[in-house]
Scaffold this motif. Structure first.
Motif, mmCIF file in Angstrom:
data_model
loop_
_atom_site.group_PDB
_atom_site.id
_atom_site.type_symbol
_atom_site.label_atom_id
_atom_site.label_comp_id
_atom_site.label_asym_id
_atom_site.label_seq_id
_atom_site.Cartn_x
_atom_site.Cartn_y
_atom_site.Cartn_z
ATOM 1 N N LYS A 98 0.842 -1.214 0.000
ATOM 2 C CA LYS A 98 0.000 0.000 0.000
ATOM 3 C C LYS A 98 0.869 1.254 0.000
ATOM 4 O O LYS A 98 0.553 2.240 -0.683
ATOM 5 C CB LYS A 98 -0.912 -0.042 1.236
ATOM 6 C CG LYS A 98 -1.868 1.096 1.384
ATOM 7 C CD LYS A 98 -3.027 0.993 0.433
ATOM 8 C CE LYS A 98 -4.078 2.078 0.754
ATOM 9 N NZ LYS A 98 -4.841 2.433 -0.478
ATOM 10 N N ASP A 102 0.746 3.997 -2.992
ATOM 11 C CA ASP A 102 0.234 5.347 -2.749
ATOM 12 C C ASP A 102 1.333 6.396 -2.591
ATOM 13 O O ASP A 102 1.100 7.575 -2.868
ATOM 14 C CB ASP A 102 -0.630 5.362 -1.483
ATOM 15 C CG ASP A 102 -1.905 4.549 -1.636
ATOM 16 O OD1 ASP A 102 -2.224 4.167 -2.784
ATOM 17 O OD2 ASP A 102 -2.567 4.294 -0.617
ATOM 18 N N LEU A 130 -4.754 7.310 6.618
ATOM 19 C CA LEU A 130 -5.540 6.761 5.517
ATOM 20 C C LEU A 130 -6.646 7.764 5.211
ATOM 21 O O LEU A 130 -7.564 7.946 6.012
ATOM 22 C CB LEU A 130 -6.130 5.396 5.890
ATOM 23 C CG LEU A 130 -6.911 4.685 4.785
ATOM 24 C CD1 LEU A 130 -6.011 4.333 3.608
ATOM 25 C CD2 LEU A 130 -7.606 3.440 5.331
ATOM 26 N N GLY A 134 -9.190 6.734 0.413
ATOM 27 C CA GLY A 134 -8.604 5.405 0.452
ATOM 28 C C GLY A 134 -7.105 5.369 0.230
ATOM 29 O O GLY A 134 -6.513 4.286 0.166
ATOM 30 N N LYS A 135 -6.485 6.534 0.120
ATOM 31 C CA LYS A 135 -5.040 6.614 -0.135
ATOM 32 C C LYS A 135 -4.288 6.978 1.142
ATOM 33 O O LYS A 135 -4.753 7.799 1.944
ATOM 34 C CB LYS A 135 -4.751 7.698 -1.190
ATOM 35 C CG LYS A 135 -5.446 7.488 -2.532
ATOM 36 C CD LYS A 135 -4.796 6.385 -3.321
ATOM 37 C CE LYS A 135 -5.351 6.362 -4.753
ATOM 38 N NZ LYS A 135 -4.851 5.197 -5.502
ATOM 39 N N LEU A 136 -3.113 6.397 1.287
ATOM 40 C CA LEU A 136 -2.219 6.798 2.370
ATOM 41 C C LEU A 136 -1.680 8.186 2.102
ATOM 42 O O LEU A 136 -1.421 8.553 0.947
ATOM 43 C CB LEU A 136 -1.040 5.829 2.473
ATOM 44 C CG LEU A 136 -1.341 4.390 2.869
ATOM 45 C CD1 LEU A 136 -0.032 3.586 2.868
ATOM 46 C CD2 LEU A 136 -2.005 4.310 4.228
ATOM 47 N N LYS A 154 -8.026 8.651 8.818
ATOM 48 C CA LYS A 154 -7.749 7.774 9.950
ATOM 49 C C LYS A 154 -6.254 7.738 10.233
ATOM 50 O O LYS A 154 -5.452 7.462 9.337
ATOM 51 C CB LYS A 154 -8.246 6.357 9.633
ATOM 52 C CG LYS A 154 -8.104 5.379 10.791
ATOM 53 C CD LYS A 154 -8.250 3.945 10.353
ATOM 54 C CE LYS A 154 -9.678 3.634 9.940
ATOM 55 N NZ LYS A 154 -9.822 2.167 9.648
ATOM 56 N N LEU A 156 -3.022 6.155 11.183
ATOM 57 C CA LEU A 156 -2.451 4.807 11.277
ATOM 58 C C LEU A 156 -1.213 4.786 12.158
ATOM 59 O O LEU A 156 -0.950 3.792 12.833
ATOM 60 C CB LEU A 156 -2.088 4.285 9.891
ATOM 61 C CG LEU A 156 -3.207 4.273 8.840
ATOM 62 C CD1 LEU A 156 -2.689 3.635 7.559
ATOM 63 C CD2 LEU A 156 -4.449 3.563 9.345
ATOM 64 N N GLU A 192 -0.884 -1.459 9.862
ATOM 65 C CA GLU A 192 -1.507 -2.350 8.873
ATOM 66 C C GLU A 192 -2.854 -2.873 9.360
ATOM 67 O O GLU A 192 -3.795 -3.026 8.571
ATOM 68 C CB GLU A 192 -0.583 -3.528 8.554
ATOM 69 C CG GLU A 192 -1.145 -4.436 7.468
ATOM 70 C CD GLU A 192 -0.255 -5.635 7.162
ATOM 71 O OE1 GLU A 192 0.609 -5.497 6.285
ATOM 72 O OE2 GLU A 192 -0.434 -6.685 7.804
ATOM 73 N N LEU A 195 -5.851 -0.879 8.270
ATOM 74 C CA LEU A 195 -6.187 -0.686 6.845
ATOM 75 C C LEU A 195 -7.539 -1.314 6.534
ATOM 76 O O LEU A 195 -7.876 -2.355 7.074
ATOM 77 C CB LEU A 195 -5.102 -1.290 5.972
ATOM 78 C CG LEU A 195 -3.800 -0.525 5.873
ATOM 79 C CD1 LEU A 195 -2.793 -1.297 5.032
ATOM 80 C CD2 LEU A 195 -4.014 0.859 5.288
#
Ligand code: MN3
Length: 195
Positions: A98, A102, A130, A134-136, A154, A156, A192, A195
């Protein structure tokens, strides 16, 4: 119900071999974090409009000022303790893929994270987030603010770049603290899992 200091998933000396000494942990978790909680509980006890609100509710609704600052710092430090591990530094496969998708590469991610933390003037935080798309993404926030308050997505991983986080271990050299953090301390399994 009053807010409480979370118990750590590791001992105060568990990160010493990874570059965060026992004294840093004792002061940071036991004194700094506790002080934010004590202050926040005082504000809640004195203001009926705060009674019964969750930490997320206070962080997302409080106006700029002491209530927000202390609630934000309580929220941020909960993320911070989860964002480190005695076995940190190893990026599991799903997160690695991911990151590459990204952010280009693991090296590019680490460079961006370090740059976010180094370029945060004064006190604040660097984050791996995140986004709602939906992209980091890598972000930073000042003082007690955070991705929840600023609608970044969000969180992480969160890294404290206030001087109290690194001064005993790295003195004034924030870049070395951040390099060590992404290489050795960061709990990428925790990231992780979200995710
Ligand atoms: Mn701190």
């Amino acid at each position: 119900m009053a807010f409480e200091l979370p118990t750590l998933n590791y001992s105060n000396n568990a990160l010493a071999a990874k570059g965060m000494c026992q004294e840093t942990m004792e002061l940071h978790h036991g004194k700094h974090h506790q002080a934010y909680i004590t202050a926040l509980n005082g504000f809640v006890a004195a203001d009926a409009s705060l009674a019964g609100k969750s930490l997320d509710e206070i962080v997302t609704t409080a106006a700029p000022g002491p209530v927000f600052n202390n609630a934000g710092q309580h929220w941020n430090h909960i993320v911070f303790w989860n964002s480190m591990s005695p076995t940190g530094g190893s990026i599991p496969g799903k997160l690695e893929a991911k990151i590459i998708e990204d952010l280009g590469s693991v090296a590019a991610f680490k460079d961006a994270f370090k740059a976010a933390g180094v370029s945060q003037f004064g006190s604040g935080w660097a984050w791996l987030v995140l986004g709602s798309d939906g992209k980091l993404k890598v972000t930073k926030t000042a003082n007690g603010s955070n991705p929840l308050a600023e609608g970044q997505g969000k969180a992480l991983l969160g890294c404290d770049v206030w001087e109290h986080a690194y001064y005993l271990d790295f003195r004034n050299v924030r870049p070395n603290y951040l390099q060590n953090w992404v290489d050795n301390l960061a709990n990428y399994e925790y990231a992780e899992a979200q995710l």
